[in-house]
Scaffold this motif. Structure first.
Motif, PDB file in Angstrom:
ATOM      1  N   PRO A 118      -8.324   4.401   6.396  1.00  0.00           N
ATOM      2  CA  PRO A 118      -7.412   4.888   7.230  1.00  0.00           C
ATOM      3  C   PRO A 118      -5.776   4.775   6.791  1.00  0.00           C
ATOM      4  CG  PRO A 118      -8.000   3.137   7.512  1.00  0.00           C
ATOM      5  CD  PRO A 118      -9.526   3.606   6.601  1.00  0.00           C
ATOM      6  N   ARG A 119      -4.970   4.123   5.677  1.00  0.00           N
ATOM      7  CA  ARG A 119      -4.245   4.579   5.171  1.00  0.00           C
ATOM      8  C   ARG A 119      -4.289   5.301   4.070  1.00  0.00           C
ATOM      9  NH1 ARG A 119      -0.230   1.896   6.964  1.00  0.00           N
ATOM     10  NH2 ARG A 119       0.031   1.022   5.259  1.00  0.00           N
ATOM     11  N   GLY A 120      -5.267   6.169   3.540  1.00  0.00           N
ATOM     12  CA  GLY A 120      -4.935   6.616   2.698  1.00  0.00           C
ATOM     13  C   GLY A 120      -5.354   6.359   1.450  1.00  0.00           C
ATOM     14  N   PHE A 121      -5.768   4.485   1.545  1.00  0.00           N
ATOM     15  CA  PHE A 121      -5.201   3.586   0.077  1.00  0.00           C
ATOM     16  C   PHE A 121      -6.669   2.633   0.198  1.00  0.00           C
ATOM     17  CE2 PHE A 121      -2.881   0.822  -3.041  1.00  0.00           C
ATOM     18  CZ  PHE A 121      -3.178   1.566  -3.801  1.00  0.00           C
ATOM     19  N   GLY A 122      -7.848   3.120   0.001  1.00  0.00           N
ATOM     20  CA  GLY A 122      -8.593   2.304  -0.344  1.00  0.00           C
ATOM     21  C   GLY A 122      -9.174   1.046  -1.163  1.00  0.00           C
ATOM     22  N   LEU A 123     -10.183   0.868  -1.421  1.00  0.00           N
ATOM     23  CA  LEU A 123     -10.540   0.042  -3.386  1.00  0.00           C
ATOM     24  C   LEU A 123     -10.409   0.557  -4.489  1.00  0.00           C
ATOM     25  CD1 LEU A 123     -10.849  -2.845  -4.564  1.00  0.00           C
ATOM     26  CD2 LEU A 123     -13.154  -2.296  -3.637  1.00  0.00           C
ATOM     27  N   ALA A 124     -10.925   1.689  -4.327  1.00  0.00           N
ATOM     28  CA  ALA A 124     -10.887   2.726  -5.352  1.00  0.00           C
ATOM     29  C   ALA A 124      -9.455   2.830  -5.355  1.00  0.00           C
ATOM     30  CB  ALA A 124     -11.955   3.909  -5.354  1.00  0.00           C
ATOM     31  N   CYS A 125      -8.216   3.164  -4.659  1.00  0.00           N
ATOM     32  CA  CYS A 125      -7.612   3.730  -5.627  1.00  0.00           C
ATOM     33  C   CYS A 125      -6.545   2.543  -5.950  1.00  0.00           C
ATOM     34  CB  CYS A 125      -6.786   4.671  -3.756  1.00  0.00           C
ATOM     35  SG  CYS A 125      -7.396   5.875  -3.394  1.00  0.00           S
ATOM     36  N   GLY A 173     -10.678   7.061  -6.522  1.00  0.00           N
ATOM     37  CA  GLY A 173      -9.631   6.933  -6.311  1.00  0.00           C
ATOM     38  C   GLY A 173      -8.676   7.076  -7.153  1.00  0.00           C
ATOM     39  N   HIS A 174      -8.623   6.870  -8.490  1.00  0.00           N
ATOM     40  CA  HIS A 174      -7.516   7.382  -9.653  1.00  0.00           C
ATOM     41  C   HIS A 174      -7.996   8.239 -10.273  1.00  0.00           C
ATOM     42  CE1 HIS A 174      -3.811   6.468 -11.024  1.00  0.00           C
ATOM     43  NE2 HIS A 174      -4.502   6.501 -12.101  1.00  0.00           N
ATOM     44  N   ARG A 175      -7.387   8.495 -10.891  1.00  0.00           N
ATOM     45  CA  ARG A 175      -7.935  10.329 -11.960  1.00  0.00           C
ATOM     46  C   ARG A 175      -9.116  11.008 -11.925  1.00  0.00           C
ATOM     47  NH1 ARG A 175      -6.835   6.250 -16.808  1.00  0.00           N
ATOM     48  NH2 ARG A 175      -7.336   8.246 -18.141  1.00  0.00           N
ATOM     49  N   GLN A 193       0.943  -0.356   0.159  1.00  0.00           N
ATOM     50  CA  GLN A 193      -0.101   0.187   0.188  1.00  0.00           C
ATOM     51  C   GLN A 193       0.700   1.061   0.308  1.00  0.00           C
ATOM     52  OE1 GLN A 193      -2.661  -0.169   2.935  1.00  0.00           O
ATOM     53  NE2 GLN A 193      -4.097  -0.742   1.795  1.00  0.00           N
ATOM     54  N   ASP A 194       2.110   0.985   0.871  1.00  0.00           N
ATOM     55  CA  ASP A 194       2.851   2.461   1.372  1.00  0.00           C
ATOM     56  C   ASP A 194       3.527   2.492  -0.670  1.00  0.00           C
ATOM     57  OD1 ASP A 194       2.857   2.647   3.978  1.00  0.00           O
ATOM     58  OD2 ASP A 194       3.671   1.647   4.819  1.00  0.00           O
ATOM     59  N   GLU A 195       4.010   1.600  -0.956  1.00  0.00           N
ATOM     60  CA  GLU A 195       4.687   1.820  -2.613  1.00  0.00           C
ATOM     61  C   GLU A 195       3.700   2.306  -3.631  1.00  0.00           C
ATOM     62  OE1 GLU A 195       6.699  -0.751  -6.242  1.00  0.00           O
ATOM     63  OE2 GLU A 195       6.160  -2.005  -3.985  1.00  0.00           O
ATOM     64  N   LEU A 196       2.184   1.912  -3.531  1.00  0.00           N
ATOM     65  CA  LEU A 196       1.026   1.897  -4.548  1.00  0.00           C
ATOM     66  C   LEU A 196       0.421   3.288  -4.296  1.00  0.00           C
ATOM     67  CD1 LEU A 196      -0.665  -1.704  -4.862  1.00  0.00           C
ATOM     68  CD2 LEU A 196       1.434  -0.390  -6.576  1.00  0.00           C
ATOM     69  N   GLY A 235      -4.575   0.978 -13.839  1.00  0.00           N
ATOM     70  CA  GLY A 235      -4.552   2.743 -14.994  1.00  0.00           C
ATOM     71  C   GLY A 235      -6.029   3.288 -15.349  1.00  0.00           C
ATOM     72  N   LEU A 236      -7.395   2.410 -14.870  1.00  0.00           N
ATOM     73  CA  LEU A 236      -8.744   3.289 -15.195  1.00  0.00           C
ATOM     74  C   LEU A 236      -8.574   4.455 -14.413  1.00  0.00           C
ATOM     75  CD1 LEU A 236     -10.496  -0.024 -15.562  1.00  0.00           C
ATOM     76  CD2 LEU A 236     -10.153   1.429 -17.473  1.00  0.00           C
ATOM     77  N   PRO A 237     -10.103   5.600 -14.459  1.00  0.00           N
ATOM     78  CA  PRO A 237     -10.431   6.340 -13.338  1.00  0.00           C
ATOM     79  C   PRO A 237     -11.283   5.649 -12.521  1.00  0.00           C
ATOM     80  CG  PRO A 237     -11.195   6.669 -15.490  1.00  0.00           C
ATOM     81  CD  PRO A 237     -10.067   5.637 -15.171  1.00  0.00           C
TER      82      PRO A 237
END
Length: 225
Positions: free
Chosen positions: A117-124, A185-187, A17-20, A131-133
């Motif tokens: 809690p770690r700023g990186f849930g499933l959507a992220c 999540g992303h983009r 998680q920390d890396e991604l 690579g999808l939004p």
């Protein structure tokens, strides 16, 4: 086929998680609501059989009609640990997405993105590995604070992390009904994520993407041998 590494233990999961987390893109607005395709993903569990079923349902963003759907069933590959649920769900979700012939467009997860809690849930996690939004639209509050939004459809308030950072919004999708909890999540921008959540919820509290995916993954689990 898109794949995700299954960690050996909690420590490795947190390291992944920390890396991604640093690969999450927050500078793109994302696709406009009402255009192209939007895909809902959801999972259902059968603890007795150690199975997880995932569904991916593609909707026309303009009409909200189902364009294509796919399911996948697999064995749970990681134990239940709060904050690390993506490692339980992603392998099967990715298998369902890979089974689609239609490009998914924006992906809507029944869960969280940055509001985690770690700023990186499933959507992220899903967004980064595909690579999808992607956005998260959750049914229940999690590890943040917020003021109750106004009673009218579209009213919203900030979801705040412990340090006061806005990590999402509590969004009223129907007048007088409990809000949903939207996060990037992303983009995709947060404003656009909320606009998508509203556009996908013309009649009910929960987006049509999630309603279809929830029903389909439960059906797939019942029919799994």
């Amino acid at each position: 086929m898109t794949s995700v590494k299954i960690p050996a233990d909690e420590a490795e999961a947190r390291a992944i998680q920390d890396e991604l987390r640093h690969q999450v893109v927050l500078t793109e607005p994302g696709p406009p609501p009402g255009h192209g395709f939007v895909t809902g993903v959801d999972v259902a569990y059968d603890d007795a059989r150690d199975l997880v079923a995932a569904a991916a349902v593609v909707l026309d963003a303009g009409t909200l009609e189902v364009v294509e759907q796919a399911t996948a069933v697999g064995h749970v590959s990681f134990p239940y640990v709060p904050g690390l649920l993506a490692f339980r769900e992603l392998p099967t979700v990715l298998a369902a997405l890979d089974a689609l012939k239609t490009g998914p467009g924006l992906v809507v997860c029944d869960g969280y993105g940055l509001a985690h809690p770690r700023g990186f849930g499933l959507a992220c996690h899903l967004g980064v590995v595909t690579g999808l939004p992607a956005i998260g639209v959750a049914k229940n509050p999690f590890t943040f604070t917020y003021e109750e939004p106004g009673a009218r459809r579209g009213d919203n308030t900030a979801l705040l992390a412990a340090d006061g950072t806005e990590v999402g919004r509590a969004l009223r999708t129907q007048d007088g009904i409990k809000p949903v909890y939207v996060s990037v999540g992303h983009r995709v921008s947060l404003d656009n994520a909320c606009a998508h959540a509203l556009a996908l919820s013309p009649r009910f509290r929960i987006p049509e993407t999630t309603r279809h995916a929830d029903s389909l993954c439960r059906k797939a689990l019942r029919e799994a041998s």
